[in-house]
Design a protein around this motif. Structure first.
Motif, PDB file in Angstrom:
ATOM      1  N   ALA A 163      64.223  16.870   2.406  1.00  0.00           N
ATOM      2  CA  ALA A 163      65.342  17.188   1.519  1.00  0.00           C
ATOM      3  C   ALA A 163      65.091  16.699   0.103  1.00  0.00           C
ATOM      4  O   ALA A 163      66.017  16.628  -0.699  1.00  0.00           O
ATOM      5  CB  ALA A 163      66.631  16.569   2.063  1.00  0.00           C
ATOM      6  N   ASP A 164      63.849  16.384  -0.227  1.00  0.00           N
ATOM      7  CA  ASP A 164      63.532  15.703  -1.475  1.00  0.00           C
ATOM      8  C   ASP A 164      62.143  16.150  -1.943  1.00  0.00           C
ATOM      9  O   ASP A 164      61.263  16.422  -1.112  1.00  0.00           O
ATOM     10  CB  ASP A 164      63.550  14.194  -1.212  1.00  0.00           C
ATOM     11  N   PRO A 165      61.907  16.246  -3.264  1.00  0.00           N
ATOM     12  CA  PRO A 165      60.590  16.667  -3.764  1.00  0.00           C
ATOM     13  C   PRO A 165      59.443  15.793  -3.270  1.00  0.00           C
ATOM     14  O   PRO A 165      58.340  16.295  -3.028  1.00  0.00           O
ATOM     15  CB  PRO A 165      60.748  16.558  -5.285  1.00  0.00           C
ATOM     16  N   ARG A 166      59.668  14.495  -3.132  1.00  0.00           N
ATOM     17  CA  ARG A 166      58.604  13.615  -2.651  1.00  0.00           C
ATOM     18  C   ARG A 166      58.172  14.002  -1.242  1.00  0.00           C
ATOM     19  O   ARG A 166      56.982  13.944  -0.895  1.00  0.00           O
ATOM     20  CB  ARG A 166      59.080  12.158  -2.681  1.00  0.00           C
ATOM     21  N   GLN A 167      59.127  14.393  -0.434  1.00  0.00           N
ATOM     22  CA  GLN A 167      58.812  14.787   0.939  1.00  0.00           C
ATOM     23  C   GLN A 167      58.092  16.133   0.976  1.00  0.00           C
ATOM     24  O   GLN A 167      57.194  16.345   1.794  1.00  0.00           O
ATOM     25  CB  GLN A 167      60.103  14.829   1.759  1.00  0.00           C
TER      26      GLN A 167
ATOM     27  N   GLY B 101      69.249  19.689   4.247  1.00  0.00           N
ATOM     28  CA  GLY B 101      69.180  19.583   2.791  1.00  0.00           C
ATOM     29  C   GLY B 101      69.963  20.643   2.050  1.00  0.00           C
ATOM     30  O   GLY B 101      70.238  20.499   0.854  1.00  0.00           O
TER      31      GLY B 101
ATOM     32  N   SER C  83      67.049  12.665   6.845  1.00  0.00           N
ATOM     33  CA  SER C  83      67.118  12.591   5.380  1.00  0.00           C
ATOM     34  C   SER C  83      68.433  13.139   4.854  1.00  0.00           C
ATOM     35  O   SER C  83      68.519  13.560   3.693  1.00  0.00           O
ATOM     36  CB  SER C  83      65.946  13.343   4.749  1.00  0.00           C
TER      37      SER C  83
ATOM     38  N   LEU D  38      69.905  12.483   1.376  1.00  0.00           N
ATOM     39  CA  LEU D  38      69.194  13.030   0.216  1.00  0.00           C
ATOM     40  C   LEU D  38      69.650  14.441  -0.129  1.00  0.00           C
ATOM     41  O   LEU D  38      69.259  14.987  -1.164  1.00  0.00           O
ATOM     42  CB  LEU D  38      67.677  13.027   0.471  1.00  0.00           C
TER      43      LEU D  38
ATOM     44  N   GLU E   3      71.686  17.406  -1.578  1.00  0.00           N
ATOM     45  CA  GLU E   3      72.396  17.474  -2.848  1.00  0.00           C
ATOM     46  C   GLU E   3      73.608  18.395  -2.750  1.00  0.00           C
ATOM     47  O   GLU E   3      73.513  19.496  -2.189  1.00  0.00           O
ATOM     48  CB  GLU E   3      71.446  17.989  -3.938  1.00  0.00           C
TER      49      GLU E   3
ATOM     50  N   LEU F 213      64.149  21.250  -6.497  1.00  0.00           N
ATOM     51  CA  LEU F 213      63.211  20.750  -5.493  1.00  0.00           C
ATOM     52  C   LEU F 213      61.787  21.182  -5.814  1.00  0.00           C
ATOM     53  O   LEU F 213      60.855  20.369  -5.809  1.00  0.00           O
ATOM     54  CB  LEU F 213      63.605  21.253  -4.101  1.00  0.00           C
TER      55      LEU F 213
ATOM     56  N   THR G  41      58.616  19.004  -7.297  1.00  0.00           N
ATOM     57  CA  THR G  41      57.442  18.915  -6.419  1.00  0.00           C
ATOM     58  C   THR G  41      56.174  19.276  -7.186  1.00  0.00           C
ATOM     59  O   THR G  41      55.146  18.587  -7.088  1.00  0.00           O
ATOM     60  CB  THR G  41      57.592  19.860  -5.212  1.00  0.00           C
TER      61      THR G  41
END
Length: 357
Positions: A218-222, A239, A327, A330, A332, A343, A347
């Motif tokens: 649910a996050d750009p890091r993931q 997400g 997640s 996270l 939004e 996202l 990324t």
């Protein structure tokens, strides 16, 4: 980035992000928003009749020329009923909702053959499977219509079986995922639980077809991590549940935004098959040592229907079916198109210049 680009080109996408086909939580409005921003929309048709599938596809195509997948469960063998055990479950559930009639467990699922015909008729970009593999005859019909088969798996062994059966893409579902575990055999859902960070590279090394990472993203890091591990794209469910297009009940939306990873739990209490939910009061009570064992799927789904309906009616998260991945917090609360854009843009920045968020 090259793998992601190739995946997007192959399936007509602008962004390598797929909406997870969440049965009962994928209104056409959400897929329209995702597809119009360059991702792939989705519908889980498990509880939809063929005419309802037709209507969903019609609504989608009236507002989008983007891509989508349709997903269905592979039917399981008929279950053995146990009236005495079901009576214990009904008594337990009545402390959480209205009386549960004895016939509530006589759940009848929509006709699978008719659902498959409707999915073929729709000619989506992909038809995806979960809980097993489509028959060779149906796979041949998909290929004839130019429809790709995305197979959901939870282990390396399942991935190999799916590739051998003709799958075009593997959807690797980690144990972090919200909703039902996609294990081919119900008993494997908890005993063969693999997290995404181990699952993705292991499957990438074992098959020759593209792999999509799903579960707890649910996050750009993931997303960046999944691509670095060898995935060609990601699939996101929880997400997107806080977006207005998802039409998620407000109490559920609020709960998602406050749910830490450790406050989710895999449970069979809602349907009889294992799935990850917010650890509500009901979920905790159902897992207590003195609680009755859930009836098998789909009997348990029918038995819990009165409680879940009450929860929806009065806005009580503790009586609702509240699936959520690890997640969840996270996710939004913003329009789906904006979420998708942010996202992917973030990324790309992480992968291209090593930026930290």
């Amino acid at each position: 980035m090259l793998r992601a680009k190739e995946f997007c080109e192959r399936f007509g996408l602008k962004r390598p992000i797929l909406l997870a086909p969440m049965a009962g939580a994928c209104p056409a409005s959400l897929s329209i928003a995702v597809a119009n921003d360059g991702g792939m929309g989705a519908a889980g048709v498990l509880m939809m009749t063929s005419s309802q599938i037709d209507a969903w596809v019609k609504e989608f195509r009236q507002s989008s020329d983007g891509k989508f997948q349709l997903n269905n469960w592979i039917p399981a063998a008929p279950v053995k009923r146990n009236p005495e055990e079901e009576a214990k479950v009904r008594t337990f559930l009545e402390s959480w909702g209205p009386p549960v009639p004895a016939e509530a467990g006589n759940t009848t699922l929509p006709n699978f053959k008719e659902q498959c015909e409707a999915m073929l008729r729709a000619k989506p970009a992909a038809i995806s499977s979960i809980m097993g593999l489509y028959s060779a005859d149906f796979v041949q019909l998909m290929k004839k219509e130019g429809i790709s088969w995305f197979a959901t798996v939870t282990t390396v062994e399942e991935a190999k079986l799916a590739e051998a059966a003709g799958a075009d893409v593997i959807l690797a579902q980690g144990f972090e995922a919200g909703g039902h575990r996609g294990s081919f055999h119900p008993g494997d859902a908890e005993s063969r639980a693999v997290g995404l960070i181990s699952l993705v590279p292991s499957i990438v090394d074992a098959v020759r077809i593209p792999v999509v990472a799903a579960g707890g993203i649910a996050d750009p890091r993931q997303i960046a991590a999944a691509l670095l591990l060898g995935a060609s794209a990601v699939q996101i469910g929880t997400g997107f549940l806080r977006t207005p297009e998802a039409k998620t009940p407000q109490v559920y939306t609020d709960a998602i935004g406050k749910t830490a990873p450790e406050n989710t739990r895999v449970t069979r209490a809602f349907s009889g098959r294992a799935g990850r939910s917010i650890a509500t009061d009901f979920v905790r009570a159902a897992s207590a040592p003195d609680a009755p064992s859930p009836a098998p799927y789909p009997v348990q789904r029918g038995l819990t229907a009165p409680m879940k309906a009450l929860g929806q009616k009065i806005g009580d998260i503790h009586r609702m079916q509240a699936w959520a991945g690890q997640s969840a917090a996270l996710a939004e609360a913003a329009p789906a198109g904006e979420v998708l854009t942010r996202l992917w843009d973030a990324t790309r920045k992480i992968l291209q210049d090593g930026s930290k968020l």
